[in-house]
Design a protein around this motif. Structure first.
Motif, PDB file in Angstrom:
ATOM      1  N   LEU A   1      15.022  -1.799 -15.470  1.00  0.00           N
ATOM      2  CA  LEU A   1      15.030  -1.314 -14.087  1.00  0.00           C
ATOM      3  C   LEU A   1      16.457  -1.153 -13.552  1.00  0.00           C
ATOM      4  CD1 LEU A   1      12.532  -2.326 -11.338  1.00  0.00           C
ATOM      5  CD2 LEU A   1      14.905  -1.827 -10.784  1.00  0.00           C
TER       6      LEU A   1
ATOM      7  N   HIS B   1       7.026  -8.639  -0.644  1.00  0.00           N
ATOM      8  CA  HIS B   1       6.528  -8.640   0.733  1.00  0.00           C
ATOM      9  C   HIS B   1       7.617  -8.743   1.774  1.00  0.00           C
ATOM     10  CE1 HIS B   1       2.509  -8.999  -0.902  1.00  0.00           C
ATOM     11  NE2 HIS B   1       2.997  -9.905  -1.714  1.00  0.00           N
TER      12      HIS B   1
ATOM     13  N   GLY C   1       7.034  -2.370  -5.111  1.00  0.00           N
ATOM     14  CA  GLY C   1       6.096  -2.950  -6.068  1.00  0.00           C
ATOM     15  C   GLY C   1       6.171  -2.290  -7.423  1.00  0.00           C
TER      16      GLY C   1
ATOM     17  N   THR D   1       4.708  10.690   1.987  1.00  0.00           N
ATOM     18  CA  THR D   1       5.307  10.409   3.290  1.00  0.00           C
ATOM     19  C   THR D   1       4.896   9.012   3.709  1.00  0.00           C
ATOM     20  OG1 THR D   1       5.278  12.720   3.916  1.00  0.00           O
ATOM     21  CG2 THR D   1       5.191  11.133   5.714  1.00  0.00           C
ATOM     22  N   SER D   2       5.829   8.280   4.306  1.00  0.00           N
ATOM     23  CA  SER D   2       5.462   6.987   4.879  1.00  0.00           C
ATOM     24  C   SER D   2       4.994   7.233   6.302  1.00  0.00           C
ATOM     25  CB  SER D   2       6.674   6.046   4.885  1.00  0.00           C
ATOM     26  OG  SER D   2       6.418   4.956   5.735  1.00  0.00           O
ATOM     27  N   SER D   3       3.773   6.820   6.614  1.00  0.00           N
ATOM     28  CA  SER D   3       3.274   7.097   7.969  1.00  0.00           C
ATOM     29  C   SER D   3       3.880   6.140   8.987  1.00  0.00           C
ATOM     30  CB  SER D   3       1.748   7.041   7.999  1.00  0.00           C
ATOM     31  OG  SER D   3       1.316   5.807   7.507  1.00  0.00           O
TER      32      SER D   3
ATOM     33  N   PHE E   1      12.149  -9.940   2.374  1.00  0.00           N
ATOM     34  CA  PHE E   1      13.450 -10.156   1.734  1.00  0.00           C
ATOM     35  C   PHE E   1      13.678 -11.610   1.357  1.00  0.00           C
ATOM     36  CE2 PHE E   1      14.119  -6.900   5.070  1.00  0.00           C
ATOM     37  CZ  PHE E   1      14.270  -5.829   4.229  1.00  0.00           C
TER      38      PHE E   1
ATOM     39  N   GLY F   1       1.634   2.728  10.518  1.00  0.00           N
ATOM     40  CA  GLY F   1       1.810   1.304  10.273  1.00  0.00           C
ATOM     41  C   GLY F   1       0.590   0.796   9.544  1.00  0.00           C
ATOM     42  N   SER F   2       0.833   0.118   8.455  1.00  0.00           N
ATOM     43  CA  SER F   2      -0.309  -0.332   7.664  1.00  0.00           C
ATOM     44  C   SER F   2      -0.691  -1.751   8.041  1.00  0.00           C
ATOM     45  CB  SER F   2       0.044  -0.223   6.185  1.00  0.00           C
ATOM     46  OG  SER F   2       1.283  -0.830   5.977  1.00  0.00           O
TER      47      SER F   2
ATOM     48  N   SER G   1      17.329   4.679  -6.861  1.00  0.00           N
ATOM     49  CA  SER G   1      17.213   3.975  -5.581  1.00  0.00           C
ATOM     50  C   SER G   1      18.526   3.505  -4.982  1.00  0.00           C
ATOM     51  CB  SER G   1      16.270   2.778  -5.752  1.00  0.00           C
ATOM     52  OG  SER G   1      16.676   2.000  -6.860  1.00  0.00           O
TER      53      SER G   1
ATOM     54  N   ASN H   1       9.207   2.583  -4.748  1.00  0.00           N
ATOM     55  CA  ASN H   1      10.251   2.237  -3.761  1.00  0.00           C
ATOM     56  C   ASN H   1      10.077   3.074  -2.506  1.00  0.00           C
ATOM     57  OD1 ASN H   1      11.576   1.036  -6.121  1.00  0.00           O
ATOM     58  ND2 ASN H   1      13.444   1.065  -4.891  1.00  0.00           N
TER      59      ASN H   1
HETATM   60  C1  LIG Z   1      15.611  -3.071  -7.341  1.00  0.00           C
HETATM   61  C2  LIG Z   1      15.856  -2.528  -6.012  1.00  0.00           C
HETATM   62  C3  LIG Z   1      15.884  -3.223  -4.863  1.00  0.00           C
HETATM   63  C4  LIG Z   1      15.471  -4.586  -4.692  1.00  0.00           C
HETATM   64  O1  LIG Z   1      15.228  -5.340  -5.593  1.00  0.00           O
HETATM   65  S1  LIG Z   1      15.305  -5.080  -3.051  1.00  0.00           S
HETATM   66  C5  LIG Z   1      14.513  -6.649  -3.174  1.00  0.00           C
HETATM   67  C6  LIG Z   1      13.041  -6.574  -3.406  1.00  0.00           C
HETATM   68  N1  LIG Z   1      12.324  -5.910  -2.366  1.00  0.00           N
HETATM   69  C7  LIG Z   1      12.307  -6.334  -1.094  1.00  0.00           C
HETATM   70  O2  LIG Z   1      12.935  -7.305  -0.722  1.00  0.00           O
HETATM   71  C8  LIG Z   1      11.414  -5.599  -0.134  1.00  0.00           C
HETATM   72  C9  LIG Z   1      10.552  -6.601   0.554  1.00  0.00           C
HETATM   73  N2  LIG Z   1       9.598  -5.906   1.416  1.00  0.00           N
HETATM   74  C10 LIG Z   1       9.783  -5.798   2.740  1.00  0.00           C
HETATM   75  O3  LIG Z   1      10.707  -6.343   3.313  1.00  0.00           O
HETATM   76  C11 LIG Z   1       8.772  -4.989   3.472  1.00  0.00           C
HETATM   77  O4  LIG Z   1       7.698  -4.705   2.608  1.00  0.00           O
HETATM   78  C12 LIG Z   1       9.351  -3.625   3.964  1.00  0.00           C
HETATM   79  C13 LIG Z   1       9.992  -2.835   2.841  1.00  0.00           C
HETATM   80  C14 LIG Z   1      10.392  -3.887   5.063  1.00  0.00           C
HETATM   81  C15 LIG Z   1       8.227  -2.805   4.511  1.00  0.00           C
HETATM   82  O5  LIG Z   1       7.591  -3.547   5.490  1.00  0.00           O
HETATM   83  P1  LIG Z   1       6.340  -2.960   6.216  1.00  0.00           P
HETATM   84  O6  LIG Z   1       5.691  -4.026   7.022  1.00  0.00           O
HETATM   85  O7  LIG Z   1       6.746  -1.692   6.876  1.00  0.00           O
HETATM   86  O8  LIG Z   1       5.480  -2.738   4.929  1.00  0.00           O
HETATM   87  P2  LIG Z   1       4.191  -1.964   4.615  1.00  0.00           P
HETATM   88  O9  LIG Z   1       3.392  -2.902   3.817  1.00  0.00           O
HETATM   89  O10 LIG Z   1       3.591  -1.370   5.842  1.00  0.00           O
HETATM   90  O11 LIG Z   1       4.700  -0.815   3.674  1.00  0.00           O
HETATM   91  C16 LIG Z   1       5.357   0.313   4.192  1.00  0.00           C
HETATM   92  C17 LIG Z   1       4.755   1.534   3.516  1.00  0.00           C
HETATM   93  O12 LIG Z   1       4.910   1.403   2.090  1.00  0.00           O
HETATM   94  C18 LIG Z   1       3.630   1.491   1.450  1.00  0.00           C
HETATM   95  N3  LIG Z   1       3.644   0.569   0.302  1.00  0.00           N
HETATM   96  C19 LIG Z   1       3.937  -0.723   0.325  1.00  0.00           C
HETATM   97  N4  LIG Z   1       3.848  -1.239  -0.902  1.00  0.00           N
HETATM   98  C20 LIG Z   1       3.492  -0.226  -1.726  1.00  0.00           C
HETATM   99  C21 LIG Z   1       3.226  -0.128  -3.114  1.00  0.00           C
HETATM  100  N5  LIG Z   1       3.341  -1.195  -3.923  1.00  0.00           N
HETATM  101  N6  LIG Z   1       2.866   1.067  -3.613  1.00  0.00           N
HETATM  102  C22 LIG Z   1       2.750   2.162  -2.832  1.00  0.00           C
HETATM  103  N7  LIG Z   1       3.004   2.125  -1.488  1.00  0.00           N
HETATM  104  C23 LIG Z   1       3.341   0.952  -0.958  1.00  0.00           C
HETATM  105  C24 LIG Z   1       2.652   1.051   2.508  1.00  0.00           C
HETATM  106  O13 LIG Z   1       1.374   1.572   2.260  1.00  0.00           O
HETATM  107  C25 LIG Z   1       3.260   1.636   3.758  1.00  0.00           C
HETATM  108  O14 LIG Z   1       2.956   3.011   3.804  1.00  0.00           O
HETATM  109  P3  LIG Z   1       2.850   3.751   5.208  1.00  0.00           P
HETATM  110  O15 LIG Z   1       2.411   5.143   4.862  1.00  0.00           O
HETATM  111  O16 LIG Z   1       1.869   2.995   6.026  1.00  0.00           O
HETATM  112  O17 LIG Z   1       4.214   3.752   5.813  1.00  0.00           O
HETATM  113  C26 LIG Z   1      16.041  -1.082  -5.923  1.00  0.00           C
HETATM  114  O18 LIG Z   1      16.714  -0.643  -4.984  1.00  0.00           O
HETATM  115  O19 LIG Z   1      15.481  -0.350  -6.727  1.00  0.00           O
END
Ligand SMILES: C/C(=C\C(=O)SCCNC(=O)CCNC(=O)[C@H](O)C(C)(C)COP(=O)(O)OP(=O)(O)OC[C@H]1O[C@@H](n2cnc3c(N)ncnc32)[C@H](O)[C@@H]1OP(=O)(O)O)C(=O)O
Length: 377
Positions: free
Chosen positions: A108, A319, A124, A152-154, A321, A198-199, A116, A184
């Motif tokens: 990765l 989920h 995920g 698109t992210s809604s 940070f 918002g989900s 990214s 991502n």
């Molecule tokens: C490698 C690398 C970078 C890293 O390693 S960074 C460290 C690891 N990741 C994180 O720390 C991110 C942790 N997550 C968060 O802080 C939150 O999830 C985030 C990103 C702030 C989003 O928070 P939300 O409350 O807005 O989250 P939602 O659950 O509503 O998700 C937003 C939209 O994304 C869709 N989604 C979420 N997970 C997936 C998935 N596994 N597959 C497909 N889609 C996903 C979700 O359905 C939401 O979609 P909307 O249309 O409703 O916006 C590097 O840079 O590569």
């Protein structure tokens, strides 16, 4: 010796003229210059990805014993077969091999520059598999990705959601060593209008926040062998019970885990090493590479089991940070145990692992299939 004077391209005078001197140490001058120059940007925006695009990632990485041991030691993964030659031989390896966690993280890491680096979040990953294992130190890794989908992210108009299928190959043979599908959030060049949706939150999805959908009883296996997981599942069977437990160890995030480990995999995500930029981001600080968080939780879990072989990982989600100073703990639920492993001395166990922080907040979750050694073997 005389030299022909070079023609000056601007004046055409025939005399070489040095560019006009500028005093860059004058802070006003330099600040105004920084405002006016263009930044040579790194990474791609959401609009740069289209379904079906193939990307061969330029960086390559030789998987070394040093890289493997740094990763595994800092994430508390001490399975003897990856450290001791006699334990490796007993497991059927020629020598202590490269651990699948480090292989995954390196695969990765190499992709980040293309996929990214622009920013966004690692949301995920699923279908993580290791068709070419065991892999030994000295193997050179080449990595390629295909865009599986863009959406698109809604809830976040300034981002899109991109999923790629990535394959890490042995550069010498072309054999696929590690493959997975990863998602991502990627910044858009231009925000789009959305329904502002918002989900659902994890609490919405999981039911009551007070934990009333939890089973009445939690069963803890008495040991780490395959039979111990079978027995614990048998104890829970037919009752309002689950086999689930927490692991005692925790790992506080420091410079090594947050910045050094990802950089050692050529992961150029600014999230992990640019505190200046990240100060203005939602996390307010650099954050731990998702693979470090995950390996740390898995290390805690593996310390309470007799792992024989890693088979794969699914439904991995990040989920929230993890930042410097946060401590990564782990919680495990045993989902199933079947006597169908690739070798008689082990059985197959499916786990659900949760990494959580010092405030008991889940930061990672995912399922894992592993072959676990039998006591009777
Ligand atoms: C490698 C690398 C970078 C890293 O390693 S960074 C460290 C690891 N990741 C994180 O720390 C991110 C942790 N997550 C968060 O802080 C939150 O999830 C985030 C990103 C702030 C989003 O928070 P939300 O409350 O807005 O989250 P939602 O659950 O509503 O998700 C937003 C939209 O994304 C869709 N989604 C979420 N997970 C997936 C998935 N596994 N597959 C497909 N889609 C996903 C979700 O359905 C939401 O979609 P909307 O249309 O409703 O916006 C590097 O840079 O590569």
């Amino acid at each position: 010796m005389t030299r022909e004077p070079q023609r000056d391209s601007e004046t055409g005078s025939g005399e070489r003229s040095e560019p006009r001197p500028i005093d860059w140490t004058d802070s006003d001058t330099f600040a105004r210059a920084l405002e006016r120059v263009e930044t040579r940007e790194k990474g791609n925006c959401f609009e740069d990805f289209a379904e079906g695009d193939l990307l061969a990632h330029d960086p390559g990485l030789t998987l070394t014993r040093w890289g493997n041991e740094s990763w595994m030691s800092q994430t508390l993964n001490h399975d003897p077969a990856y450290w001791r030659s006699d334990a490796a031989a007993e497991r059927g390896f020629d020598e202590p091999p490269i651990h699948p966690d480090y292989l995954t993280a390196a695969t990765l890491g190499i992709t980040v520059e293309d996929l990214s680096e622009k920013g966004g979040y690692f949301l995920g990953r699923t279908d993580v598999r290791f068709p070419g294992t065991p892999v030994y130190a000295g193997t050179e890794l080449r990595v390629e990705s295909e865009v599986v989908s863009t959406a698109t992210s809604s809830s976040r108009p300034e981002f899109g959601i991109v999923t790629w299928r990535t394959r890490g190959k042995d550069a010498a043979t072309g054999e696929v060593l590690c493959s997975y599908e990863r998602t991502n959030m990627i910044p858009r060049r231009e925000p789009v209008a959305t329904d502002g949706g918002g989900s659902a939150t994890a609490a919405d999805a999981d039911g009551d926040e007070d934990g009333s959908d939890l089973p009445e009883t939690f069963v803890t296996p008495t040991g780490g062998f395959f039979e111990d997981f079978v027995d614990a599942l048998e104890t829970a069977k037919g009752r309002d019970a689950a086999v689930a437990y927490r692991h005692e160890r925790g790992r506080t995030q420091d410079d090594v885990t947050v910045a050094s480990l990802p950089l050692a995999t050529l992961n150029t995500a600014k999230q992990h090493h640019n505190a200046d930029v990240m100060g203005d981001s939602p996390s307010g600080d650099i954050v731990t590479y998702g693979d470090v968080t995950r390996s740390t939780a898995l290390g805690h879990a593996r310390s309470d089991e007799r792992t024989w072989r890693e088979v794969g990982f699914d439904d991995e989600k990040f989920h929230t940070f993890v930042a410097p100073g946060d401590t990564v703990y782990a919680f495990t639920r045993v989902l199933s145990a079947d006597n169908d492993a690739s070798i008689d001395v082990a059985g197959t166990v499916r786990f659900e692992h949760i990494a959580f922080n010092q405030d008991d907040k889940p930061v990672y979750s995912g399922t894992r299939i592993a072959e676990i050694r039998k006591r009777t073997a």
